[in-house]
Design an enzyme around this catalytic site. Structure first.
Site, PDB file in Angstrom:
ATOM      1  N   ARG A 124      34.863 -29.819 -65.540  1.00  0.00           N
ATOM      2  CA  ARG A 124      35.795 -28.905 -64.872  1.00  0.00           C
ATOM      3  C   ARG A 124      36.617 -29.702 -63.871  1.00  0.00           C
ATOM      4  O   ARG A 124      36.059 -30.338 -62.978  1.00  0.00           O
ATOM      5  CB  ARG A 124      35.002 -27.796 -64.164  1.00  0.00           C
ATOM      6  CG  ARG A 124      35.889 -26.894 -63.388  1.00  0.00           C
ATOM      7  CD  ARG A 124      35.184 -25.753 -62.672  1.00  0.00           C
ATOM      8  NE  ARG A 124      36.196 -25.212 -61.784  1.00  0.00           N
ATOM      9  CZ  ARG A 124      36.037 -24.964 -60.509  1.00  0.00           C
ATOM     10  NH1 ARG A 124      34.862 -25.122 -59.918  1.00  0.00           N
ATOM     11  NH2 ARG A 124      37.048 -24.529 -59.789  1.00  0.00           N
ATOM     12  N   HIS A 141      43.482 -25.215 -57.503  1.00  0.00           N
ATOM     13  CA  HIS A 141      42.349 -25.457 -56.604  1.00  0.00           C
ATOM     14  C   HIS A 141      42.930 -25.902 -55.259  1.00  0.00           C
ATOM     15  O   HIS A 141      42.731 -27.028 -54.815  1.00  0.00           O
ATOM     16  CB  HIS A 141      41.408 -26.510 -57.208  1.00  0.00           C
ATOM     17  CG  HIS A 141      40.042 -26.565 -56.585  1.00  0.00           C
ATOM     18  ND1 HIS A 141      38.878 -26.475 -57.318  1.00  0.00           N
ATOM     19  CD2 HIS A 141      39.647 -26.720 -55.307  1.00  0.00           C
ATOM     20  CE1 HIS A 141      37.826 -26.585 -56.520  1.00  0.00           C
ATOM     21  NE2 HIS A 141      38.272 -26.735 -55.274  1.00  0.00           N
ATOM     22  N   ASN A 157      30.709 -19.765 -58.020  1.00  0.00           N
ATOM     23  CA  ASN A 157      30.391 -20.942 -57.206  1.00  0.00           C
ATOM     24  C   ASN A 157      29.377 -20.489 -56.169  1.00  0.00           C
ATOM     25  O   ASN A 157      29.642 -19.546 -55.413  1.00  0.00           O
ATOM     26  CB  ASN A 157      31.632 -21.464 -56.475  1.00  0.00           C
ATOM     27  CG  ASN A 157      32.719 -21.958 -57.426  1.00  0.00           C
ATOM     28  OD1 ASN A 157      32.521 -22.028 -58.631  1.00  0.00           O
ATOM     29  ND2 ASN A 157      33.861 -22.324 -56.874  1.00  0.00           N
TER      30      ASN A 157
END
Ligand code: IFM
Length: 450
Positions: free
Chosen positions: A79, A123, A287
């Site tokens: 990832r 991100h 997460n």
């Protein structure tokens, strides 16, 4: 501690995760534009210790070495995120061919090594012009983001089958709120939250249109909240915390509406917004690092404060080390969101101050113990009925931990930030043996010594 590791389903995907700004460096190379994080790091008093992402792990120039580290680990999934300012420096219009070519090399290098790419579109690093227009508080950002996502999928959708729109919208929203007085923090933070959700929802059909058989999801950082005691005000504070953190994104994504407090939704959405946001997903990325125990407080935007978890130590970042609470979060998800799509654990990791010993080895038994305990929780959740299909350690490499700079090290591989030398830690060898055992059907005894 039992040395017997649980056996996961054969199709379970094992991986590691990283993010562009935290590892790539090359902040102004080959046509990349500045990002919000470049600006933040370059201003006086920016990140801890004067850190910047200018060089970071220099992954941009050391791609082949890092791909070989991934292959040596034996993961089936990697990832990573794309740096928006590297591929579309102004945040709209012109695409930077040299930036796109880097991700071609990355994706092709993964596939050549038998590793599946899992691409995070966002991100946290966006082009500075997007920031100048208000960042996620800006009205156009959701549409700009969806256009950017479509540009990526047009380019990479032939090879990348797993897509994550946004990593941890909650972190983005909190970041935007920091330092603001409660009233304006509530207003700005929740507007950002809504724009992040709209950006996600607008991107999903655009991604789907260009990936045949692709899987599309989002990553949420969830904690699992509990009150510090039975005092009604603390119980109410924990419920508030759950609404403003864990449910703020889960509910609009999976239940089609923002959660309510005092009979009112915590975010006012426009006509049709809920339908956009609740676009069907193929997986939910979770997460997880630590649980949260809270008390009521007069300060803070949402009037609660985190307090220590009894019996749990804390890690380098002060987070409770309580892996047994991971199972509680997973069972809360199972009970409260029975129609959720399958879960991918997209991050789980442990920060420490790892350094090589006199022999050059980097021993990190606390990380190994934490990851092993978390994996037992994931396994137990699967046995109890959770549909969990994959797990990614955060992170492959020690990297730039945002405002905290380079001191907290999360990697399975140590990075010497003076020389950029990579040294696999004991945890790297442990995970490699664990994965090899899983491929053989599980019954290895990996222990803590490599
Ligand atoms: O480093 C971060 C990552 O970027 C997002 N999730 C949490 C990690 C550790 O703080």
């Amino acid at each position: 501690m039992s040395d017997q590791e649980p056996t996961f389903p054969p199709a379970f995907r094992w991986g590691v995760a990283t993010a562009a700004y935290q590892i790539e460096g090359a902040w102004d190379a080959d046509g990349k534009g500045p990002s919000n994080w470049d600006t933040r790091a370059h201003r006086p008093g920016g990140l801890a210790g004067g850190a910047t992402g200018d060089v970071a792990c220099d992954h941009y120039h050391r791609l082949a070495e890092d791909l070989d580290l991934l292959a040596g680990l034996g993961v089936g999934s990697y990832r990573f995120s794309v740096s928006w300012p590297r591929v579309q420096p102004a945040g709209s219009g012109h695409w930077n061919g040299r930036g796109l070519a880097f991700y071609d090399r990355l994706v092709d290098g993964l596939l050549a090594r038998g590793i599946e790419p899992m691409l995070t579109v966002y991100h946290w690093d966006h082009p500075q012009p997007i920031e100048d227009a208000g960042g996620w508080a800006g009205r156009d950002t959701p549409a700009r983001f969806a256009d950017y996502a479509e540009g990526l999928v047009v380019r990479f959708g032939d090879r990348v089958k797993r897509w994550i729109t946004i990593n941890e919208p909650l972190s983005v929203m909190h970041d935007g709120m920091s330092g603001l007085p409660p009233e304006s923090a509530r207003r700005h933070g929740l507007r950002m939250a809504h724009h992040l959700m709209l950006g996600h929802g607008l991107a999903v059909p655009r991604l789907r249109a260009h990936t045949r058989g692709g899987e599309i999801g989002i990553c949420l950082n969830l904690a699992g909240f509990s009150p510090a005691g039975n005092e009604p005000r603390d119980v109410a504070a924990a419920a508030r915390a759950e609404v403003y953190e864990d449910r703020l994104f889960l509910d609009p994504l999976l239940r089609g509406a923002y959660p309510e407090l005092d009979g009112r939704p915590v975010v006012e959405a426009g006509d049709g917004d809920h339908a956009v946001i609740a676009a069907p997903l193929d997986f939910l990325g979770v997460n997880w690092y630590a649980p949260a125990r809270v008390v009521a407080s007069a300060s803070g935007a949402f009037r609660y404060t985190r307090v220590p978890v009894p019996g749990a130590g804390t890690n380098l970042l002060g987070w409770p080390v309580a892996p047994e609470h991971f199972g509680a979060l997973l069972s809360w998800l199972r009970a409260n969101y029975p129609d959720a799509p399958p879960i991918q654990i997209t991050e789980n990791g442990f920060p420490d101050a790892d350094e090589p010993d006199a022999t050059g080895s980097v021993r990190d038994p606390r990380r190994i113990e934490y990851l092993r305990s978390c994996l037992r929780q994931v396994h137990a959740a699967i046995e109890a009925g959770s549909d969990i299909r994959g797990y990614h350690v955060w992170s492959l490499l020690d990297n730039l931990e945002w405002d905290h700079g380079y001191r907290p090290r999360f990697g399975l591989v140590h990075v010497d930030f003076a020389t950029l030398a990579r040294t696999p830690k004991e945890s790297y060898r442990w995970y490699r043996r664990f994965l090899a055992a899983q491929r053989r059907g599980g019954t290895e005894v990996p222990g803590c010594s490599a």
